[in-house]
Design a protein around this motif. Structure first.
Motif, PDB file in Angstrom:
ATOM      1  N   CYS A  14      11.522   7.288  23.768  1.00  0.00           N
ATOM      2  CA  CYS A  14      12.628   6.384  24.077  1.00  0.00           C
ATOM      3  C   CYS A  14      13.722   7.155  24.808  1.00  0.00           C
ATOM      4  O   CYS A  14      14.024   8.302  24.483  1.00  0.00           O
ATOM      5  CB  CYS A  14      13.129   5.703  22.809  1.00  0.00           C
ATOM      6  N   TRP A  16      16.897   6.866  24.907  1.00  0.00           N
ATOM      7  CA  TRP A  16      18.195   7.086  24.272  1.00  0.00           C
ATOM      8  C   TRP A  16      18.177   8.168  23.202  1.00  0.00           C
ATOM      9  O   TRP A  16      19.164   8.867  23.023  1.00  0.00           O
ATOM     10  CB  TRP A  16      18.712   5.779  23.674  1.00  0.00           C
ATOM     11  N   MET A  42      12.367   2.935  28.112  1.00  0.00           N
ATOM     12  CA  MET A  42      13.709   2.533  27.701  1.00  0.00           C
ATOM     13  C   MET A  42      13.822   2.385  26.183  1.00  0.00           C
ATOM     14  O   MET A  42      14.870   2.648  25.615  1.00  0.00           O
ATOM     15  CB  MET A  42      14.130   1.227  28.395  1.00  0.00           C
ATOM     16  N   CYS A  43      12.728   1.978  25.549  1.00  0.00           N
ATOM     17  CA  CYS A  43      12.755   1.761  24.104  1.00  0.00           C
ATOM     18  C   CYS A  43      11.335   1.881  23.569  1.00  0.00           C
ATOM     19  O   CYS A  43      10.379   1.463  24.233  1.00  0.00           O
ATOM     20  CB  CYS A  43      13.316   0.363  23.821  1.00  0.00           C
ATOM     21  N   MET A  46       9.062  -1.094  23.590  1.00  0.00           N
ATOM     22  CA  MET A  46       8.457  -1.555  24.842  1.00  0.00           C
ATOM     23  C   MET A  46       7.038  -1.020  25.033  1.00  0.00           C
ATOM     24  O   MET A  46       6.369  -1.379  25.997  1.00  0.00           O
ATOM     25  CB  MET A  46       9.325  -1.138  26.029  1.00  0.00           C
ATOM     26  N   CYS A  73      18.741   1.974  16.847  1.00  0.00           N
ATOM     27  CA  CYS A  73      18.156   1.545  18.117  1.00  0.00           C
ATOM     28  C   CYS A  73      19.236   0.962  19.027  1.00  0.00           C
ATOM     29  O   CYS A  73      20.027   0.115  18.606  1.00  0.00           O
ATOM     30  CB  CYS A  73      17.064   0.502  17.866  1.00  0.00           C
ATOM     31  N   HIS A  74      19.249   1.411  20.267  1.00  0.00           N
ATOM     32  CA  HIS A  74      20.205   0.901  21.240  1.00  0.00           C
ATOM     33  C   HIS A  74      19.905  -0.544  21.629  1.00  0.00           C
ATOM     34  O   HIS A  74      20.743  -1.217  22.212  1.00  0.00           O
ATOM     35  CB  HIS A  74      20.233   1.797  22.481  1.00  0.00           C
ATOM     36  N   TYR A  75      18.710  -0.995  21.323  1.00  0.00           N
ATOM     37  CA  TYR A  75      18.326  -2.383  21.577  1.00  0.00           C
ATOM     38  C   TYR A  75      18.207  -3.159  20.266  1.00  0.00           C
ATOM     39  O   TYR A  75      17.484  -4.148  20.199  1.00  0.00           O
ATOM     40  CB  TYR A  75      17.027  -2.429  22.383  1.00  0.00           C
ATOM     41  N   LEU A  76      18.892  -2.651  19.253  1.00  0.00           N
ATOM     42  CA  LEU A  76      19.031  -3.253  17.932  1.00  0.00           C
ATOM     43  C   LEU A  76      17.762  -3.248  17.091  1.00  0.00           C
ATOM     44  O   LEU A  76      17.753  -2.717  16.005  1.00  0.00           O
ATOM     45  CB  LEU A  76      19.609  -4.667  18.016  1.00  0.00           C
ATOM     46  N   GLU A  77      16.687  -3.852  17.565  1.00  0.00           N
ATOM     47  CA  GLU A  77      15.478  -3.955  16.751  1.00  0.00           C
ATOM     48  C   GLU A  77      14.226  -3.460  17.464  1.00  0.00           C
ATOM     49  O   GLU A  77      13.109  -3.777  17.059  1.00  0.00           O
ATOM     50  CB  GLU A  77      15.284  -5.406  16.306  1.00  0.00           C
ATOM     51  N   GLY A  78      14.388  -2.661  18.496  1.00  0.00           N
ATOM     52  CA  GLY A  78      13.234  -2.154  19.234  1.00  0.00           C
ATOM     53  C   GLY A  78      12.333  -1.294  18.382  1.00  0.00           C
ATOM     54  O   GLY A  78      11.104  -1.395  18.457  1.00  0.00           O
ATOM     55  N   LYS A  81      10.206  -3.364  16.145  1.00  0.00           N
ATOM     56  CA  LYS A  81       9.078  -3.885  16.910  1.00  0.00           C
ATOM     57  C   LYS A  81       8.025  -2.796  17.097  1.00  0.00           C
ATOM     58  O   LYS A  81       6.825  -3.054  16.971  1.00  0.00           O
ATOM     59  CB  LYS A  81       9.568  -4.397  18.267  1.00  0.00           C
TER      60      LYS A  81
END
Length: 139
Positions: A14, A16, A42-43, A46, A73-78, A81
């Protein structure tokens, strides 16, 4: 003398957290095996299972997905997932005759350079013990 098996390990990192942790390990000049082929995403959420399977079909001996710690996670719930997908990936790999031990999902923050280096050392040793991945012929 038989040369030691040097595995090819694909790592989806990832952008970040884990990629930055890997960068910090390099800046700190930490020693770890050069077997990892990092791919910045990015995550971790993904990383589709197809990417993991394709990595093996293209010659990888092991695959890592590295992401932010849960709750960071910078995408909250990546990463949630990614964790759910990791369970699916284990099942897919078994169905394809690929030892699920050749795949792992781990959390590495941007400040965990030593943890990153240790993870790469340990995963490389594990894949060396498993030996080269040989794709089973279908049919």
């Amino acid at each position: 003398m038989i040369p030691r098996f040097e595995p090819v390990i694909i790592g989806f990192l990832c952008r970040w957290c884990s990629y930055t942790g890997a960068d910090l390990a390099g800046v700190a000049r930490l020693q770890y095996p050069p077997n990892l082929r990092p791919i910045r995403v990015m995550c971790s959420g993904m990383v589709h299972p197809d990417l993991v399977v394709e990595s093996f079909s293209q010659g990888a001996d092991g695959v890592l997905v590295l992401g932010c710690h849960p709750g960071a996670c910078h995408y909250l719930e990546g990463n949630t997932k990614a964790s759910a997908r990791a369970n699916v990936i284990d099942i897919i790999l078994e169905d394809l005759g690929i030892d699920p031990e050749r795949f792992d999902l781990k959390w590495i923050s941007s400040a965990e350079a030593y943890a990153f280096a240790e993870l790469i050392i340990n995963f490389t040793l594990k894949i060396q013990k498993l030996g080269p991945y040989k794709e089973k012929k279908q049919g």
